[in-house]
Design an enzyme around this catalytic site. Structure first.
Site, mmCIF file in Angstrom:
data_model
loop_
_atom_site.group_PDB
_atom_site.id
_atom_site.type_symbol
_atom_site.label_atom_id
_atom_site.label_comp_id
_atom_site.label_asym_id
_atom_site.label_seq_id
_atom_site.Cartn_x
_atom_site.Cartn_y
_atom_site.Cartn_z
ATOM 1 N N HIS A 19 0.821 -1.211 0.000
ATOM 2 C CA HIS A 19 0.000 0.000 0.000
ATOM 3 C C HIS A 19 0.856 1.262 0.000
ATOM 4 C CE1 HIS A 19 -3.416 -2.744 1.642
ATOM 5 N NE2 HIS A 19 -3.353 -2.761 0.343
ATOM 6 N N HIS A 42 -7.398 -8.302 -8.054
ATOM 7 C CA HIS A 42 -7.705 -9.148 -6.890
ATOM 8 C C HIS A 42 -7.979 -8.203 -5.723
ATOM 9 C CE1 HIS A 42 -5.608 -11.813 -9.623
ATOM 10 N NE2 HIS A 42 -6.006 -12.861 -8.915
ATOM 11 N N SER A 117 -6.813 -2.193 -0.801
ATOM 12 C CA SER A 117 -6.401 -1.481 -2.014
ATOM 13 C C SER A 117 -7.559 -0.743 -2.712
ATOM 14 C CB SER A 117 -5.694 -2.430 -2.979
ATOM 15 O OG SER A 117 -6.453 -3.602 -3.199
ATOM 16 N N GLU A 135 -13.184 -9.254 -7.912
ATOM 17 C CA GLU A 135 -13.063 -10.113 -6.726
ATOM 18 C C GLU A 135 -13.923 -11.340 -6.961
ATOM 19 O OE1 GLU A 135 -11.227 -10.418 -3.821
ATOM 20 O OE2 GLU A 135 -12.445 -12.218 -3.687
ATOM 21 N N ASP A 163 -13.134 -13.334 -12.605
ATOM 22 C CA ASP A 163 -11.740 -13.740 -12.487
ATOM 23 C C ASP A 163 -10.869 -12.594 -13.028
ATOM 24 O OD1 ASP A 163 -9.211 -14.752 -13.122
ATOM 25 O OD2 ASP A 163 -9.999 -16.787 -13.282
ATOM 26 N N GLY A 164 -10.104 -11.981 -12.137
ATOM 27 C CA GLY A 164 -9.313 -10.810 -12.529
ATOM 28 C C GLY A 164 -8.263 -11.119 -13.583
ATOM 29 N N ASP A 184 -2.717 -8.468 -7.267
ATOM 30 C CA ASP A 184 -2.348 -8.886 -5.911
ATOM 31 C C ASP A 184 -3.042 -10.212 -5.582
ATOM 32 O OD1 ASP A 184 -1.604 -8.849 -3.220
ATOM 33 O OD2 ASP A 184 -3.259 -7.542 -2.648
HETATM 34 N N1 SAM Z 1 -5.648 -6.287 -3.054
HETATM 35 C C1 SAM Z 1 -6.263 -6.424 -1.742
HETATM 36 C C2 SAM Z 1 -5.706 -5.347 -0.828
HETATM 37 O O1 SAM Z 1 -4.529 -4.951 -0.993
HETATM 38 O O2 SAM Z 1 -6.434 -4.882 0.037
HETATM 39 C C3 SAM Z 1 -6.032 -7.780 -1.142
HETATM 40 C C4 SAM Z 1 -6.348 -8.907 -2.075
HETATM 41 S S1 SAM Z 1 -6.087 -10.511 -1.429
HETATM 42 C C5 SAM Z 1 -4.362 -10.655 -1.309
HETATM 43 C C6 SAM Z 1 -6.445 -11.493 -2.846
HETATM 44 C C7 SAM Z 1 -7.935 -11.546 -3.181
HETATM 45 O O3 SAM Z 1 -8.077 -12.121 -4.478
HETATM 46 C C8 SAM Z 1 -8.767 -12.424 -2.251
HETATM 47 O O4 SAM Z 1 -9.825 -11.645 -1.736
HETATM 48 C C9 SAM Z 1 -9.290 -13.549 -3.145
HETATM 49 O O5 SAM Z 1 -10.605 -13.945 -2.809
HETATM 50 C C10 SAM Z 1 -9.262 -12.913 -4.505
HETATM 51 N N2 SAM Z 1 -9.081 -13.807 -5.659
HETATM 52 C C11 SAM Z 1 -8.447 -15.006 -5.720
HETATM 53 N N3 SAM Z 1 -8.396 -15.446 -6.987
HETATM 54 C C12 SAM Z 1 -9.010 -14.496 -7.768
HETATM 55 C C13 SAM Z 1 -9.222 -14.335 -9.159
HETATM 56 N N4 SAM Z 1 -8.812 -15.284 -10.030
HETATM 57 N N5 SAM Z 1 -9.833 -13.221 -9.603
HETATM 58 C C14 SAM Z 1 -10.258 -12.264 -8.730
HETATM 59 N N6 SAM Z 1 -10.073 -12.358 -7.395
HETATM 60 C C15 SAM Z 1 -9.448 -13.448 -6.909
#
Ligand code: SAM
Length: 310
Positions: A19, A42, A117, A135, A163-164, A184
């Site tokens: 961050h 993500h 984020s 997400e 799916d990101g 992320d």
């Molecule tokens: N970026 C966030 C932050 O800094 O506050 C934290 C994100 S966390 C490390 C990763 C997130 O990605 C989780 O909430 C998970 O559910 C989600 N996730 C996992 N695989 C994903 C995908 N293929 N596409 C989108 N989200 C996904």
């Protein structure tokens, strides 16, 4: 399949690094007048309680953000870690900007809320900028949508339960011709590593001038070990500048106690890798990272690294 919940990790040392870099990056990118498209592939739940059950169970923020704001934050015990700042040094501007950012979500002097984020990104945007949040976890996507709805930001922010890795390609190149992409992943499945590289390779081919920021864990796993090397190759092949910053807070050694019980150290280190980083970022981190080492280091292995190329 998806058991990772960021609420357990919110405000830990990895979030601090990620961050802080994000705040410094977007601060630079929003200095230009032109609108910018921001993507968080993500996104997580968006806001976290540091006084809630998740945070208490893991206690990770105590060794991350909360340690930075504890009165008289002690330096790491024992000899000062390599690269640590001199005690009493002024707070580096990028660290101060990050602390101000988190503080802006909390009533004066309290540290109950930690912004993820999506909220950190949104706070820095102008009305003309756009934010897309991906997400996939059903619960976190629902919480994120509810949290974002409270901002009343209308069409400026889109929350997409997609799916990101897959979805990003639909939006590149963006009509604004300027973009920041944060990626992320939780890396809870091995395939996140190759999927991340494939997603970025495709993204850079579609939109070479975007700024791409990736967080990654530094853990003893071949895929994790290879990731920064693969990202450097990607950037070099595309003839793009890159920057890599890492923060180690403790040893990665597994300790065996007197009863023969093994204790894993938890996440000891992580990194940020940027393609097309702002030209101001390296100097900003050169000042801030030694202070993170000083304040978050848990043993003499605490250190940072900063490398740039392209
Ligand atoms: N970026 C966030 C932050 O800094 O506050 C934290 C994100 S966390 C490390 C990763 C997130 O990605 C989780 O909430 C998970 O559910 C989600 N996730 C996992 N695989 C994903 C995908 N293929 N596409 C989108 N989200 C996904």
């Amino acid at each position: 399949m998806f058991s990772y919940r960021h609420a357990f990790h919110a405000g830990n040392h990895a979030d601090v690094l990620k961050h802080l870099v994000l705040v410094a990056t977007l601060k630079h990118l929003t200095q230009k007048d032109g609108p910018i498209a921001v993507f968080d592939t993500h996104a997580g739940a968006g806001l976290y309680r540091l006084d809630g059950d998740y945070a208490h169970t893991s206690g990770e923020a105590a060794n991350g953000y909360l340690r930075l704001v504890a009165p008289g934050t002690p330096p790491a015990s024992g000899p000062r870690p390599a690269g640590a700042a001199a005690p009493g040094a002024d707070v580096a501007p990028a660290l101060q900007d990050y602390l101000d950012m988190v503080a802006s979500f909390n009533p004066a002097g309290s540290h109950k809320i930690y912004p993820g984020s999506p909220f950190i990104l949104h706070r820095q945007l102008r009305e003309r900028d756009k934010l897309k949040l991906f997400e996939i976890h059903p619960t976190d996507a629902k919480t994120l949508a509810a949290n974002i709805a409270q901002l009343g930001a209308g069409r400026q922010i889109a929350v997409l339960r997609e799916d990101g890795f897959e979805a990003l390609r639909k939006y590149l190149p963006p009509p604004q011709r300027r973009a920041l992409v944060l990626s992320d992943p939780s890396y809870e499945i091995k395939s996140d590593y190759p999927r991340l590289v494939a997603t970025l390779t495709d993204a850079v081919a579609r939109f070479a001038t975007g700024t791409y920021a990736v967080w990654y864990p530094i853990i003893p796993r071949p895929e994790a070990h290879d990731l920064p090397r693969r990202l450097k190759t990607l950037a070099n092949r595309a003839r793009r500048g890159w920057l890599q910053a890492t923060l180690t807070v403790k040893s990665s050694k597994i300790i065996t106690d007197a009863n023969g019980q093994e204790h894993r150290p938890g996440l000891p280190a992580s990194g940020m890798f940027l393609i097309n980083p702002p030209h101001t970022l390296r100097a900003a981190l050169q000042a801030a990272l030694p202070q993170l080492v000083e304040r978050l280091g848990q043993d003499r292995n605490a250190a940072f690294s900063l490398e740039a190329g392209g």
